[in-house]
Design a protein around this motif. Structure first.
Motif, PDB file in Angstrom:
ATOM      1  N   LYS A 180     -14.025   8.028  -6.774  1.00 46.71           N
ATOM      2  CA  LYS A 180     -12.881   8.464  -5.838  1.00 46.71           C
ATOM      3  C   LYS A 180     -13.060   8.370  -4.577  1.00 46.71           C
ATOM      4  O   LYS A 180     -12.096   8.108  -3.664  1.00 46.71           O
ATOM      5  N   TYR A 181     -14.499   8.226  -3.931  1.00 48.43           N
ATOM      6  CA  TYR A 181     -14.510   8.253  -2.587  1.00 48.43           C
ATOM      7  C   TYR A 181     -15.386   6.931  -2.052  1.00 48.43           C
ATOM      8  O   TYR A 181     -15.031   6.340  -1.210  1.00 48.43           O
ATOM      9  N   MET A 182     -16.380   6.788  -2.757  1.00 47.70           N
ATOM     10  CA  MET A 182     -17.046   5.351  -2.331  1.00 47.70           C
ATOM     11  C   MET A 182     -16.631   4.204  -2.672  1.00 47.70           C
ATOM     12  O   MET A 182     -16.640   3.332  -1.791  1.00 47.70           O
ATOM     13  N   LEU A 183     -16.129   3.884  -3.705  1.00 48.22           N
ATOM     14  CA  LEU A 183     -15.533   2.573  -4.102  1.00 48.22           C
ATOM     15  C   LEU A 183     -14.306   2.124  -3.186  1.00 48.22           C
ATOM     16  O   LEU A 183     -14.325   1.106  -2.739  1.00 48.22           O
ATOM     17  N   PRO A 184     -13.374   2.973  -3.092  1.00 55.02           N
ATOM     18  CA  PRO A 184     -12.267   2.780  -2.029  1.00 55.02           C
ATOM     19  C   PRO A 184     -12.853   2.488  -0.639  1.00 55.02           C
ATOM     20  O   PRO A 184     -12.230   1.849  -0.041  1.00 55.02           O
ATOM     21  N   ALA A 185     -13.745   3.274  -0.131  1.00 49.67           N
ATOM     22  CA  ALA A 185     -14.327   3.192   1.108  1.00 49.67           C
ATOM     23  C   ALA A 185     -14.832   1.921   1.442  1.00 49.67           C
ATOM     24  O   ALA A 185     -14.867   1.026   2.419  1.00 49.67           O
ATOM     25  N   ILE A 186     -15.727   1.255   0.162  1.00 48.23           N
ATOM     26  CA  ILE A 186     -16.304   0.012   0.378  1.00 48.23           C
ATOM     27  C   ILE A 186     -15.495  -0.863   0.334  1.00 48.23           C
ATOM     28  O   ILE A 186     -15.318  -1.760   1.136  1.00 48.23           O
ATOM     29  N   GLY A 187     -14.184  -0.987  -0.380  1.00 45.42           N
ATOM     30  CA  GLY A 187     -12.946  -1.881  -0.281  1.00 45.42           C
ATOM     31  C   GLY A 187     -12.481  -1.949   1.068  1.00 45.42           C
ATOM     32  O   GLY A 187     -12.014  -2.854   1.129  1.00 45.42           O
ATOM     33  N   LYS A 188     -12.138  -0.740   1.405  1.00 46.12           N
ATOM     34  CA  LYS A 188     -11.537  -0.742   2.674  1.00 46.12           C
ATOM     35  C   LYS A 188     -12.389  -1.454   3.617  1.00 46.12           C
ATOM     36  O   LYS A 188     -12.038  -2.121   4.710  1.00 46.12           O
ATOM     37  N   LEU A 189     -13.801  -1.280   3.594  1.00 46.08           N
ATOM     38  CA  LEU A 189     -14.472  -1.802   4.455  1.00 46.08           C
ATOM     39  C   LEU A 189     -14.578  -3.393   4.793  1.00 46.08           C
ATOM     40  O   LEU A 189     -14.710  -4.045   5.506  1.00 46.08           O
ATOM     41  N   PHE A 190     -14.526  -4.066   3.409  1.00 48.74           N
ATOM     42  CA  PHE A 190     -14.744  -5.298   3.171  1.00 48.74           C
ATOM     43  C   PHE A 190     -13.492  -6.100   2.824  1.00 48.74           C
ATOM     44  O   PHE A 190     -13.661  -7.334   2.929  1.00 48.74           O
ATOM     45  N   SER A 191     -12.544  -5.514   2.602  1.00 51.27           N
ATOM     46  CA  SER A 191     -11.282  -6.163   2.031  1.00 51.27           C
ATOM     47  C   SER A 191     -10.132  -5.902   3.050  1.00 51.27           C
ATOM     48  O   SER A 191      -9.955  -4.847   3.666  1.00 51.27           O
ATOM     49  N   LYS A 192      -9.416  -7.088   3.237  1.00 55.17           N
ATOM     50  CA  LYS A 192      -8.089  -6.795   3.907  1.00 55.17           C
ATOM     51  C   LYS A 192      -6.896  -6.140   3.420  1.00 55.17           C
ATOM     52  O   LYS A 192      -6.159  -5.632   4.254  1.00 55.17           O
TER      53      LYS A 192
END
Length: 243
Positions: A180-192
């Protein structure tokens, strides 16, 4: 899935078109980000899929939602004469084709664009069909599974690797926090694509895993259905046979 989850909440496109757009957007960094998000455990899960099919000795395999071809490449180890990787995203397929060319597997693996819910193959065409982390992206789950059943040869094997939700404490709570929190945050950090990894998390949470998915497979007509939970239940390998 009673609740239809789509990548882009404000889009007027259907789920299928949105999923295509999303995977095109994230195709260039999908492999690296996947390794980070899964801590590399997805490699072990794919090896287990390969082991299941190696024992079945299929001559030809269809890998649906093949993406960048990770599982299709692994499936060469089964000894199959031909492997077809099918995906709806041109961007993902292009990345996959480069990987296959680098490994000199062009004669063994064909990468084709196609819709999992309208497969461009004749009935009973494949000894085995696989889907890794793709069935939850089907716009109409039962239609996609029925198409797989159609193109699978009698006594052929269907193997699905898909995320699931742990049911035991504390793994359930840890999984919920991470997705819920960490996966989307990682995705936003590394993905456009800011929405992509939120979608992947949300779609996993509503997917009918375990016995619920087993029952859908039986409804479609598959037999000898079983699921094998992986790594505390964060994923499952489903194995089924066409009568």
């Amino acid at each position: 899935m009673d609740k239809k989850v789509t990548p882009y909440k404000d889009s007027e496109l259907g789920k299928k078109d949105q999923v295509t757009q999303m995977f095109d957007n994230i195709s260039e960094n999908y492999d690296g980000l996947n390794r980070v998000i899964s801590f590399g455990i997805d490699i072990k899960w794919r090896k287990r899929v390969v082991a299941i099919l190696t024992a079945k000795k299929p001559n030809n395999i269809l890998d649906i939602a093949t993406g960048t071809g990770d599982l299709a490449i692994n499936l060469v180890e089964t000894g199959a004469e031909k492997i077809v990787g099918l995906d709806i995203s041109p961007g993902m397929l292009e990345v996959g084709k480069k990987k296959i060319a680098q490994k000199k597997l062009d004669q063994k693996i064909d990468m084709v664009i196609g819709d999992s819910e309208n497969l461009p193959f004749e009935d009973n065409s494949f000894d085995a069909v696989t889907v890794a982390f793709g069935v939850r992206n089907f716009e109409t789950l039962e239609k996609g599974l029925a198409e797989i059943h159609r193109v699978l040869a009698p006594k052929g094997t269907f193997v699905v690797l898909e995320t699931s939700v742990p049911t035991k404490t504390p793994f359930k709570q840890g999984y919920n926090t991470y997705t819920k929190y960490m996966l989307p945050a990682i995705g936003k950090l590394f993905s456009k694509d800011k929405a992509a990894y939120s979608y992947l998390s949300e779609s996993a949470s509503v997917f009918p895993h375990g016995d619920a998915f087993n029952n859908i497979l039986r409804k479609i007509g598959f037999i000898e259905v079983e699921n094998r939970p992986q790594t505390f239940g964060v994923a499952s390998i489903y194995v089924a046979t066409k009568k």
